[in-house]
Design a protein around this motif. Structure first.
Motif, PDB file in Angstrom:
ATOM      1  N   THR A 117       0.599   3.582   5.253  1.00  0.00           N
ATOM      2  CA  THR A 117       0.765   2.770   6.459  1.00  0.00           C
ATOM      3  C   THR A 117       0.861   1.259   6.209  1.00  0.00           C
ATOM      4  N   LEU A 119       2.780  -1.864   5.272  1.00  0.00           N
ATOM      5  CA  LEU A 119       4.221  -2.193   5.203  1.00  0.00           C
ATOM      6  C   LEU A 119       5.090  -0.945   5.371  1.00  0.00           C
ATOM      7  N   ARG A 120       4.614  -0.010   6.184  1.00  0.00           N
ATOM      8  CA  ARG A 120       5.282   1.279   6.444  1.00  0.00           C
ATOM      9  C   ARG A 120       5.467   2.125   5.189  1.00  0.00           C
ATOM     10  N   GLY A 155      -4.102  10.760  10.268  1.00  0.00           N
ATOM     11  CA  GLY A 155      -3.564  10.754   8.914  1.00  0.00           C
ATOM     12  C   GLY A 155      -2.058  10.841   8.893  1.00  0.00           C
TER      13      GLY A 155
ATOM     14  N   LEU B  78      -4.848  -2.979  16.233  1.00  0.00           N
ATOM     15  CA  LEU B  78      -5.771  -1.908  15.889  1.00  0.00           C
ATOM     16  C   LEU B  78      -6.705  -1.482  17.027  1.00  0.00           C
ATOM     17  N   PHE B 113       3.248   4.763  16.548  1.00  0.00           N
ATOM     18  CA  PHE B 113       2.377   4.807  15.370  1.00  0.00           C
ATOM     19  C   PHE B 113       1.217   5.765  15.602  1.00  0.00           C
ATOM     20  N   ALA B 116       2.571   9.060  14.994  1.00  0.00           N
ATOM     21  CA  ALA B 116       2.800   9.272  13.560  1.00  0.00           C
ATOM     22  C   ALA B 116       1.530   9.693  12.845  1.00  0.00           C
ATOM     23  N   THR B 117       0.371   9.311  13.372  1.00  0.00           N
ATOM     24  CA  THR B 117      -0.862   9.450  12.612  1.00  0.00           C
ATOM     25  C   THR B 117      -1.904  10.367  13.251  1.00  0.00           C
ATOM     26  N   GLY B 121       0.745  13.663  12.631  1.00  0.00           N
ATOM     27  CA  GLY B 121       2.084  13.610  13.198  1.00  0.00           C
ATOM     28  C   GLY B 121       2.283  14.491  14.403  1.00  0.00           C
ATOM     29  N   LYS B 142      10.974   3.376  13.349  1.00  0.00           N
ATOM     30  CA  LYS B 142       9.986   2.385  12.924  1.00  0.00           C
ATOM     31  C   LYS B 142       8.870   2.333  13.943  1.00  0.00           C
ATOM     32  N   THR B 143       7.646   2.496  13.472  1.00  0.00           N
ATOM     33  CA  THR B 143       6.492   2.374  14.356  1.00  0.00           C
ATOM     34  C   THR B 143       5.475   1.477  13.667  1.00  0.00           C
ATOM     35  N   HIS B 147      -0.952  -7.272  12.408  1.00  0.00           N
ATOM     36  CA  HIS B 147      -2.212  -7.590  11.744  1.00  0.00           C
ATOM     37  C   HIS B 147      -2.372  -9.111  11.828  1.00  0.00           C
ATOM     38  N   ASN B 152       3.871  -6.396  12.373  1.00  0.00           N
ATOM     39  CA  ASN B 152       4.390  -5.130  11.841  1.00  0.00           C
ATOM     40  C   ASN B 152       3.964  -4.851  10.410  1.00  0.00           C
ATOM     41  N   LEU B 153       2.802  -5.333  10.014  1.00  0.00           N
ATOM     42  CA  LEU B 153       2.390  -5.135   8.619  1.00  0.00           C
ATOM     43  C   LEU B 153       1.782  -3.761   8.381  1.00  0.00           C
ATOM     44  N   ILE B 154       1.428  -3.080   9.464  1.00  0.00           N
ATOM     45  CA  ILE B 154       0.861  -1.734   9.345  1.00  0.00           C
ATOM     46  C   ILE B 154       1.721  -0.801  10.176  1.00  0.00           C
ATOM     47  N   GLY B 155       2.159   0.288   9.581  1.00  0.00           N
ATOM     48  CA  GLY B 155       3.025   1.177  10.347  1.00  0.00           C
ATOM     49  C   GLY B 155       3.515   2.346   9.536  1.00  0.00           C
ATOM     50  N   ALA B 156       4.438   3.081  10.124  1.00  0.00           N
ATOM     51  CA  ALA B 156       4.983   4.263   9.460  1.00  0.00           C
ATOM     52  C   ALA B 156       6.385   4.520   9.994  1.00  0.00           C
ATOM     53  N   PHE B 157       7.176   5.209   9.205  1.00  0.00           N
ATOM     54  CA  PHE B 157       8.427   5.742   9.724  1.00  0.00           C
ATOM     55  C   PHE B 157       8.125   7.088  10.354  1.00  0.00           C
ATOM     56  N   ARG B 235      15.295   4.505   5.714  1.00  0.00           N
ATOM     57  CA  ARG B 235      14.054   3.848   5.290  1.00  0.00           C
ATOM     58  C   ARG B 235      14.232   2.377   4.940  1.00  0.00           C
TER      59      ARG B 235
END
Lengths: 366, 366
Positions: A117, A119-120, A155, B78, B113, B116-117, B121, B142-143, B147, B152-157, B235
């Motif tokens: 998580t 920077l993705r 997770g 957060l 996000f 995603a988590t 998922g 992009k999710t 911070h 957008n420093l924390i995330g997931a595809f 990605r």
């Protein structure tokens, strides 16, 4: 020794079983470039094993930034995830900065989720230091943290770029962690590898003594089962569920006894006895005595007979909710072949639990 | 109208441009089964648009659980992620419970996000309610959250299973949000679609008035550009960077002016002027006047000439760190074709900024 996990979309990563000294060369081999590296570990591992690893990384041109967290399950939670976020972003990372998880399942899951998580997604290197992490949790891309409502509820799937297991690290494991890990090795033998089952039967004394000549082979065979399952079902849509052999009762035992009373491995050892009874009922040819004897060799201190059966049954019902309706058990058709069944009756549950208690008593008094 | 995003591994999802009344049918079409549904929105959207959506979902057999969060960028953090975790797990979810993000970019990124988590998922449905979200941020997976160290420093595809854009929702957007979104539409035209560029030139008055007959077509064309880019680079390994046209200066402008002073779209509008100057210098055939005229039609209230150029330059340097070394600009070769350049000199930056200021003054006084 090297195994490869091959996944759809040309994704592929090695699981290396070798001495830590070879780690820097493997980092290079998987395409990681020297620079900063975020190393997450816990206080126990740091005390025992951090300095040689740090020195090897530095000698190879890396700049490791080390974050040492408290050991134990409570670390696998949001406040520590936030701490990794804060430290990583304070230090300065880019999308190529690897996260190296150096520890057991708690560190692997937590640092793995941070890698998933930040920077993705940062490259993740798993360097597991417990038997259970080396043969199971470090492989397959499951990462996450616990929530007050339950374990692993938050997770992501994030495959590592490298899993690196040094068997010599296991010599310093507390004995109870060692035998807990052995429960997962036995599980892998039962669900996926008759040859590993035979090896465990024949060389149990050496296994318990952590014979250094035997460990790499033992780990390698157990790793191979895990990899095979993950390759067929990366996202746990179906087959991967067989890794939960012994876990339906196991999770309930952990919950009812209170987390920490039995280790995960001990609870799974008891749960496998229950699953064995249920399996044998459906498949009379199963060598129930041989399997039971092996399971009884896994030391389970404590008194499962003080657990209330009704409480166990309720705890399994709660687990069931998460799977939308049916109580599912992983059963054995034969040694090396498992499947998921949802036709287990209430009466069978009770009898299976009696079988667990009898088998456990027989161990204790023998 | 329906577009499809097709990704490696047989993953595929529709982007539907239609009235919200059709949403339940589309939920079924993408394979979601009636049951609980976690709907995340903000107070503004809830007030304006929630009840008809809730009624439509309930009429179709869903049990929506609604979480209404404060509007605005600070929600993308957060503490609100944790609130979604807590509420979702308290209500009870399983791995098939969809998360429906009903809002602009903040809600889409945050709820995305969470999807995603949660349980590693959950299925994600994006129902974007702003122009920028409909043509850009809701598409592509992009999710994430912000911070203290940056956005957008924390995330997931995490790709959605469905994106559903109802153009009529845009009629209630504050005018400044509308024009900010138009900046991204112009961006998509410039980097990927000469026909959309022509449409914007010809029908600008209708565009600004949100002509209901024109909107679906406008959104559809902008969506098509975004989908094309995402399909080639899920990605953000390479091509996807062209979506950052105007963003190198744009991010710096947002940062130096203080977040919220210029909207993201306004900052990008100014940044596109800078990128236009840099592009024209390398590609003299570029129709610089036509493009400049279109960009000048994007209203940018405020005074960019009060921004300190040195501060902008430094802010771009900070951004550069995140990309490991080089200051990168997306430039135009011609209308509809963009690429990434890293040969921009300091002197050029200064001249490009002068071009921005002159162009902006010309708008204001015209």
């Amino acid at each position: 020794m090297v195994h490869y996990v091959e996944l759809p979309g040309d994704r592929r990563y090695p699981v290396v079983i070798e001495s830590l000294a070879a780690l820097p060369a493997w980092l290079e081999r998987v395409g990681l470039r020297h620079g900063r590296l975020l190393l997450v570990t816990d206080e126990n591992i740091a005390r025992l094993h951090l300095e040689p690893l740090r020195a090897a990384l530095e000698a190879a041109g890396w700049t490791p930034r080390v974050l040492v967290l408290p050991p134990g399950e409570p670390t696998k939670a949001l406040p520590y995830l936030e701490r990794i976020y804060d430290e990583a972003l304070r230090w300065g990372i880019d999308r190529r900065t690897p996260v190296l998880a150096f520890g057991g399942g708690v560190i692997g899951d937590l640092a793995g989720f941070a890698a998933a998580t930040l920077l993705r997604g940062l490259p993740l290197v798993q360097v597991p230091t417990t038997l259970i992490a080396q043969v199971d949790s470090a492989i397959g891309g499951k990462t996450g943290i616990n929530h007050a409502r339950g374990k692993n509820l938050i997770g992501a799937f994030h495959q590592p770029v490298l899993v690196f297991a040094d068997p010599s690290l296991l010599q310093t494991l507390p004995v109870r962690e060692w035998t807990s890990g052995l429960a997962e090795v036995v599980k892998h033998a039962l669900i996926g590898d008759p040859a590993l089952f035979a090896l465990l039967e024949e060389r149990w004394a050496d296994v318990m003594q952590r014979d250094a000549a035997l460990l790499p082979e033992l780990i390698s065979q157990a790793v191979a089962v895990k990899i095979r399952v993950v390759m067929q079902d990366e996202r746990e849509a179906g087959l991967r569920a067989i890794l939960n052999f012994g876990h339906t009762f196991g999770h309930a035992i952990e919950r009812v006894a209170g987390y920490g009373h039995f280790t995960h491995g001990e609870a799974v050892a008891l749960g496998m006895l229950a699953a064995l009874w249920l399996s044998h009922r459906r498949h009379p040819d199963l060598p129930v005595d041989r399997i039971r004897t092996l399971l009884q060799r896994l030391p389970v201190p404590g008194s499962p007979d003080t657990l209330d059966f009704e409480a166990l049954r309720e705890a399994m019902q709660v687990d069931k909710k998460a799977l939308a309706g049916r109580l599912r058990f992983v059963l054995l058709r034969r040694v090396g072949e498992a499947y998921v069944a949802d036709d287990v009756t209430e009466a069978e549950l009770r009898d299976a639990w009696q079988f667990v208690l009898e088998s456990h008593r027989a161990t204790v008094t023998s």
